[in-house]
Design a protein around this motif. Sequence first.
Motif, PDB file in Angstrom:
ATOM      1  N   SER A 115       0.855  -1.183   0.000  1.00 38.98           N
ATOM      2  CA  SER A 115       0.000   0.000   0.000  1.00 38.98           C
ATOM      3  C   SER A 115       0.892   1.235   0.000  1.00 38.98           C
ATOM      4  N   GLY A 116       0.268   2.390  -0.180  1.00 34.36           N
ATOM      5  CA  GLY A 116       1.046   3.614  -0.239  1.00 34.36           C
ATOM      6  C   GLY A 116       1.574   3.862  -1.643  1.00 34.36           C
ATOM      7  N   LEU A 117       2.331   4.942  -1.805  1.00 35.17           N
ATOM      8  CA  LEU A 117       2.882   5.282  -3.108  1.00 35.17           C
ATOM      9  C   LEU A 117       3.780   4.174  -3.644  1.00 35.17           C
ATOM     10  N   ALA A 132      10.917   0.378  -0.409  1.00 32.99           N
ATOM     11  CA  ALA A 132       9.940   1.413  -0.078  1.00 32.99           C
ATOM     12  C   ALA A 132      10.418   2.256   1.100  1.00 32.99           C
ATOM     13  N   ALA A 133      10.984   1.601   2.117  1.00 27.98           N
ATOM     14  CA  ALA A 133      11.511   2.354   3.268  1.00 27.98           C
ATOM     15  C   ALA A 133      12.687   3.228   2.843  1.00 27.98           C
ATOM     16  N   ASN A 154      17.463   7.451 -10.681  1.00 28.76           N
ATOM     17  CA  ASN A 154      17.167   6.191  -9.993  1.00 28.76           C
ATOM     18  C   ASN A 154      15.661   5.953  -9.886  1.00 28.76           C
ATOM     19  N   TYR A 155      14.898   6.995  -9.610  1.00 27.97           N
ATOM     20  CA  TYR A 155      13.455   6.841  -9.471  1.00 27.97           C
ATOM     21  C   TYR A 155      12.795   6.518 -10.818  1.00 27.97           C
ATOM     22  N   ASN A 197       4.386   3.739 -10.471  1.00 28.02           N
ATOM     23  CA  ASN A 197       3.352   4.266  -9.589  1.00 28.02           C
ATOM     24  C   ASN A 197       2.780   5.535 -10.212  1.00 28.02           C
ATOM     25  N   PRO A 198       1.768   6.170  -9.616  1.00 28.90           N
ATOM     26  CA  PRO A 198       1.128   7.335 -10.249  1.00 28.90           C
ATOM     27  C   PRO A 198       2.056   8.531 -10.487  1.00 28.90           C
TER      28      PRO A 198
END
Length: 308
Positions: A48-50, A59-60, A108-109, A116-117
């Motif tokens: 869940s989350g972005l 994610a962390a 990197n992203y 993701n959105p």
Amino acid sequence: MGTRLRRLPGLVAAVAAAVATTGLLWRPSGRPVGVVTPRGRTAELAGSGLYAHDTVFTAAGNTAVDAVVLAFGVPLVVTAWLQHRRGSPRGSLLLTGALGYLLYVYANYALGVAYNPLFLAYVTLLATGLAGFLLALGTTDRAALRAVAADPAVPHRALSRFLLASAAVTAVVWLQPLLSALATAGTPDLLDVYTTPVTSALDLAVVAPAAALAGLLVRRRDPLGYLVATPLLVTIVLLLPTIALSTALQAAAGISFTVPQVVGPIAGFGGLGVVGLRLLTRLLRAVPAVPPVDPVEPSEASDERSHV
């Protein structure tokens, strides 16, 4: 080119601030989701989350990067941008460092984070960050860089050795798991659901060679070396809070670490960060903080007096 640079960093800072804020507010709210990777291994997604489709570990780490971008990266870009707009050679050089850092983050992203959105925002930051970084490189005062190269107060040898050591450490850190994977016909640790280790590719193909080149150029007192060194130093300095916060958030999310795994990276990158900060500070101090004042030609001075 100058007009674009007077506006583009503001756009980069605004979009990066919005993206980082979204990542910090849209956090995982449920239990992790276990999946089987295409290679037959098990992994846990945030669920869940972005960063729902990223692993719990990644994610962390992304959340930590968002926090550092918002707390340090964006203010650094804005501060350097405002100084650059006033004609400050120091601000222009620092702007290359700040934009170089954000370019590294969002490369990197855009290439490595599970879709993701905000994907188009990552692509926008990659494009605008690259354009701004190249423009900043082109508008940095070359006379100021020559003055830095000739300034005896700048620790040229220490800076050169630090850059060469950083290149070597980066290469060793990323090559070790890749070579181990080749030797065992397996995959690198923490690859999990991802198809390729993007950070390893960027660091080995771009960061390590750039650090080695900058180190060699600084050793020769070539002004270009100090220009290349600045974004590398900014990125190294910001690794310390990123790794420290990543480790804390990953441990809070249930990732198990041994004591050496916790202490080693923080101590190692902490040492690099402290040394890098000192070298970056010494380098920037050697660059004028205000634009040079053009001397008034004698003929112009006499004309002014004649009109009084």
